[in-house]
Design an enzyme around this catalytic site. Structure first.
Site, short mmCIF file in Angstrom:
data_model
loop_
_atom_site.label_atom_id
_atom_site.label_comp_id
_atom_site.label_asym_id
_atom_site.label_seq_id
_atom_site.Cartn_x
_atom_site.Cartn_y
_atom_site.Cartn_z
N GLU A 225 -9.85 -2.18 5.41
CA GLU A 225 -11.00 -1.44 6.69
C GLU A 225 -11.60 -2.35 6.75
OE1 GLU A 225 -8.44 0.14 8.45
OE2 GLU A 225 -8.19 2.03 7.46
N ASN B 70 -6.90 -2.80 14.53
CA ASN B 70 -8.29 -2.67 14.56
C ASN B 70 -8.53 -4.05 13.31
OD1 ASN B 70 -8.02 -1.65 11.92
ND2 ASN B 70 -9.56 0.00 10.97
N HIS C 88 -7.21 -4.23 10.79
CA HIS C 88 -7.05 -4.33 9.22
C HIS C 88 -5.80 -4.60 8.45
CE1 HIS C 88 -4.58 -0.14 9.62
NE2 HIS C 88 -4.10 -1.04 9.46
N ASP D 212 0.75 -1.01 -0.17
CA ASP D 212 -0.07 0.05 -0.02
C ASP D 212 1.14 1.35 0.06
OD1 ASP D 212 1.41 -0.28 2.69
OD2 ASP D 212 -1.28 -0.35 3.91
C1 GLP Z 1 -0.40 1.00 8.61
C2 GLP Z 1 -0.45 -0.03 7.14
C3 GLP Z 1 -0.56 -1.75 7.61
C4 GLP Z 1 0.35 -1.89 8.46
C5 GLP Z 1 -0.63 -1.66 9.48
C6 GLP Z 1 0.52 -1.88 11.76
O1 GLP Z 1 -1.71 1.14 8.74
N1 GLP Z 1 -1.32 0.21 6.06
O2 GLP Z 1 0.00 -2.75 5.80
O3 GLP Z 1 0.11 -3.68 9.02
O4 GLP Z 1 -0.11 -0.28 9.74
O5 GLP Z 1 1.28 -0.82 11.65
P1 GLP Z 1 2.52 -1.06 12.52
O6 GLP Z 1 3.50 -2.29 12.33
O7 GLP Z 1 3.22 0.07 13.13
O8 GLP Z 1 1.86 -1.45 13.67
#
Ligand code: GLP
Length: 240
Positions: A142, A135, A137, A67
């Protein structure tokens, strides 16, 4: 799903990187799906170290990413493109032409459609790395009544904007849209490695592992349907 409970973040990163390294040794022309966020940073560090020690090489590997925020220039330090270069690509021998990063200068579906084609041409990933949103995702899919099968421009949840604001000056700076790989594309990977650490991931992990029913209001819960998922979870995320 294979669940590997790890002592802490370092242990999680080490166990996950051992699995990635053994796959890279078996198949140097490996195709990756990479993720951003704090969860995979330790894993990427270990891969860089393994390359420096001559254990593995990225010379023949290829990658796509999950993404990217809409409207953020790839050279901007908040972009996921910048993140990938800083935390992995700049330190390994992967060829520039083998790196595929989604781009969406504005919230226009044409960029998502172009990325769908790019993913199709890229072909099946051997390993997809995934983090979890607080959440539940995955990528930027989402919780919702309906989820996208293919790459799309998506609106970020309020909770995601809050969680990701730690990387920005303030919450208002966090983009409200992103280009995200869709569920069918994520699930096309041969193996999925999920990383979840810290107390704030406990709720998502608990539901992923214990909910009897599968629902699109917990996108990571759908991982129960994939035949080859490894969940590396630290004690804090596992026990709460
Ligand atoms: C973001 C990304 C995800 C990622 C998530 C968790 O929103 N789009 O791909 O897995 O956050 O992030 P973190 O690893 O910093 O907790």
């Amino acid at each position: 799903m294979k669940v590997i409970v790890c002592k802490d973040y370092d242990d999680m990163s080490k166990k996950a990187s051992d699995l990635v390294i053994s796959n890279m040794m078996e198949k140097p022309q490996i195709k990756f799906g990479f993720a951003t966020g704090s969860s995979p940073i330790g894993l990427y560090k270990n891969l860089i170290a393994a390359q420096e020690e001559g254990e593995i090489s990225f010379k023949y590997s290829k990658s796509v990413n999950l993404d990217e925020y809409v409207g953020i220039d790839p050279n901007n330090s908040q972009s996921y493109s910048y993140f990938m270069h800083k935390n992995l690509f700049d330190h390994v021998a992967i060829k520039e032409e083998n790196i595929h990063l989604p781009k969406a200068p504005e919230a226009d579906e044409k960029y998502a459609i172009a990325y769908r084609k790019e993913l199709e041409e890229f072909g099946q990933r051997d390993i997809q790395i995934l983090g979890l949103g607080v959440n539940g995702h995955i990528a930027f899919n989402e919780p919702a009544k309906k989820l996208n099968k293919y790459a799309s421009i998506v609106e970020l949840d309020k909770s995601t904007i809050e969680a990701n604001s730690r990387f920005f000056e303030n919450e208002d700076e966090v983009p409200k849209h992103a280009l995200s790989m869709g569920l069918a594309e994520i699930f096309d990977a041969r193996m999925i490695i999920v990383l979840a650490n810290g107390k704030n991931k406990h709720e998502a992990v608990k539901r992923l592992l214990n909910d009897d029913k599968i629902s699109t209001d917990l996108p990571c819960g759908l991982l129960n349907l994939h035949p080859n998922v490894y969940l590396f979870v630290d004690e804090e995320a596992y026990n709460g």
